[in-house]
Design an enzyme around this catalytic site. Structure first.
Site, PDB file in Angstrom:
ATOM      1  N   HIS A 416       0.825  -1.212   0.000  1.00 54.17           N
ATOM      2  CA  HIS A 416       0.000   0.000   0.000  1.00 54.17           C
ATOM      3  C   HIS A 416       0.859   1.263   0.000  1.00 54.17           C
ATOM      4  O   HIS A 416       2.056   1.245   0.310  1.00 54.17           O
ATOM      5  CB  HIS A 416      -0.957   0.012   1.201  1.00 54.17           C
ATOM      6  CG  HIS A 416      -0.282   0.095   2.542  1.00 54.17           C
ATOM      7  ND1 HIS A 416       0.089   1.290   3.115  1.00 54.17           N
ATOM      8  CD2 HIS A 416       0.063  -0.871   3.434  1.00 54.17           C
ATOM      9  CE1 HIS A 416       0.642   1.060   4.307  1.00 54.17           C
ATOM     10  NE2 HIS A 416       0.642  -0.241   4.520  1.00 54.17           N
ATOM     11  N   CYS A 435       2.557  -4.944   6.973  1.00 53.13           N
ATOM     12  CA  CYS A 435       2.293  -4.744   5.552  1.00 53.13           C
ATOM     13  C   CYS A 435       3.476  -4.060   4.882  1.00 53.13           C
ATOM     14  O   CYS A 435       4.386  -3.569   5.546  1.00 53.13           O
ATOM     15  CB  CYS A 435       1.016  -3.938   5.349  1.00 53.13           C
ATOM     16  SG  CYS A 435      -0.498  -4.877   5.682  1.00 53.13           S
TER      17      CYS A 435
END
Length: 524
Positions: A416, A435
């Site tokens: 992301h 992440c």
């Protein structure tokens, strides 16, 4: 059960013998093979299918045996535990086996050794999940009954070579291992470099040691220069690039630490790298994303060539934040994403802020939908009984930035964007909750959308301008492989090394050594 099946098979063969036959169909060797094979279901099934005929001895077996022994003679080049297969003992045993019983036992023992070697060289010596619970790669497995049949029916030399990983990464690491062994036999890299930071214009003993070490490492041509000149500065800069360091041409701090890493330690990284390549010994998708956690870098490959790359930030080095290693498939991206705050972050980081009236950028939800946070007394709740979830709406401060790239998985890991851009300039980028934050997220989105749009940037921007969360499916799903490679060689022959931010390489190397892999690069 195995013994019963073996007995039935042998009995069937005996029934076929009799007056019409000049000799029984079951020889003492076949009986001995059957007896030895009965202890292992898979091996017993293989031999039953061939009426217990031997693979490794008798007429026509010399070629198979020679091919296997030839492969074992190469085992050390692959960083395998040679004592596990013990080629010298095999040769001695074949010379000493005289009776049907000893020959039958040796026949089955050879098959077991062969299967052990085939597994080790093609899929890895270790089970990665047993080494570290965050290495959750699906290691390729083969049907070894089928493999044994293919070996006996085909060219044995071609078969054993076909077991070796064909990845260019693996082949280049093999060459580097041989190069390090030659260097160790030639005396290694010389004395370590002591003293403080060395820069252009420095001189003295430290500069001489640095010069000698860079020469031995292949970064500097031979010379008697004792001053830190422009050529040495260029050599240091090249070294820094190959080791993921800021290429300022100054030998100090992290650069000096990397220069003084021992040759044996680098050999350990190569051995670990070979094992990691064996874990990935499978066809990868024509288009795939590879995230290297040790390097904190991501790449897009198209037909084996890098077509896009970017720095990334990965999970912090704490037990609950280290990014796992696994493979999955990217199916879509979300533009203007909501951030669904994970439960652990909600109760450990935001609940204290909520009690103080903070975290106003987050929306609060119950099972029935969004609730008015002003009507909740957050002091009544603990991490255990907190009944709400938190979301951050799309916007410039959203923790996921403008886009997230989804490959749905049980670990809730994805790539992301992020509004926190300052971390991408650091040499070590381990700061996320797990992440992968992408340094060039919009460019990655355009690149991934290019096969399905004549104007990928316009397509993306159209969704972005709405300010609303939008899902955009990828017409061609893309493989994602999150790996941890601290040593690799580029197609142009540049050897790259990185650190071990999560300490996984230390565990893998220790497990390899426990399995019998020898680290000493000076062995001939």
């Amino acid at each position: 059960m195995f013994l019963r099946q073996t007995s039935f098979a042998l009995a069937a063969l005996f029934v076929l013998s009799g007056p019409a036959f000049t000799a029984p169909l079951v020889t003492p060797l076949q009986q001995a093979v059957a007896q030895a094979a009965s202890e292992d279901e898979a091996i017993a099934a293989f031999y039953r299918a061939r009426d217990f005929a031997p693979v490794w001895m008798g007429e026509g077996a010399e070629h198979r045996r020679a091919a296997f022994l030839w492969a074992l003679d190469q085992a050390d080049d692959h960083g395998l535990p040679t004592a596990r297969y013990d080629a010298a003992t095999i040769r001695a045993d074949f010379g000493a086996a005289r009776t049907a019983a000893t020959r039958g036992a040796l026949e089955v023992a050879m098959t077991k050794r062969f299967l052990r070697y085939a597994q080790d060289v093609s899929s890895g010596i270790l089970d990665p999940r047993k080494v570290d619970r965050t290495i959750v790669l699906d290691v390729p497995k083969r049907d070894w009954l089928e493999q044994m049949t293919a070996f006996t029916d085909g060219d044995p030399y071609a078969f054993v070579q076909g077991l070796w990983p064909t990845s260019p990464n693996y082949t280049r690491l093999l060459r580097e291992k041989l190069r390090l062994e030659e260097m160790q036999r030639a005396g290694g890299w010389g004395a370590t470099v002591s003293g403080g930071t060395l820069v252009r214009g420095s001189d003295g003993e430290g500069v001489v040691d640095l010069r000698n070490r860079l020469i031995r490492m292949g970064y500097l041509r031979r010379s008697a220069v004792s001053a830190f000149d422009a050529e040495m500065e260029a050599a240091v800069r090249a070294f820094q690039i190959d080791h993921g360091l800021t290429p300022d041409g100054q030998a100090g701090g992290a650069t000096m630490t990397a220069i003084n890493v021992s040759l044996d330690d680098r050999m350990g990284q190569i051995l670990v790298g070979l094992e990691r390549q064996r874990w990935m010994n499978k066809p990868l998708e024509p288009r795939h994303v590879l995230v290297n956690l040790a390097e904190q870098h991501a790449y897009v490959y198209d037909d084996g060539k890098v077509t896009f790359d970017t720095v990334v930030v990965v999970g912090a080095d704490t037990p609950d934040r280290r990014t796992p290693e696994f493979s999955d498939t990217m199916t879509h991206m979300v533009i203007n994403p909501y951030w669904h705050v994970p439960r652990s972050i909600t109760v450990n980081e935001y609940l204290p802020a909520l009690r103080r009236g903070g975290a106003r950028h987050l929306e609060v939800y119950s099972r029935n939908g969004r609730v008015n946070r002003n009507r909740i007394n957050f002091a009544n709740y603990t991490a255990r009984n907190f009944p709400f979830s938190l979301k951050q709406p799309p916007g410039p401060r959203n923790a996921l930035g403008r886009v997230k790239f989804m490959f749905p998985n049980q670990y809730n890991i994805y790539l992301h964007d992020t509004p926190s851009r300052n971390l991408f300039a650091r040499d070590l980028r381990t700061f996320s909750h797990g992440c992968v934050r992408v340094g060039k997220p919009l460019e990655l989105a355009y690149h991934l959308l290019a096969p399905q749009s004549d104007d990928p940037k316009g397509l993306f921007t159209g969704y972005l301008r709405t300010g609303r969360e939008s899902r955009v499916n990828l017409e061609q799903p893309i493989g994602v492989h999150i790996v941890y490679w601290s040593a690799w060689v580029t197609p142009t022959g540049r050897v790259n090394y990185r650190g071990d931010p999560y300490g996984r390489d230390v565990k893998v190397l220790r497990a390899l050594q426990d399995a019998g892999v020898e680290l000493d690069a000076s062995r001939s």
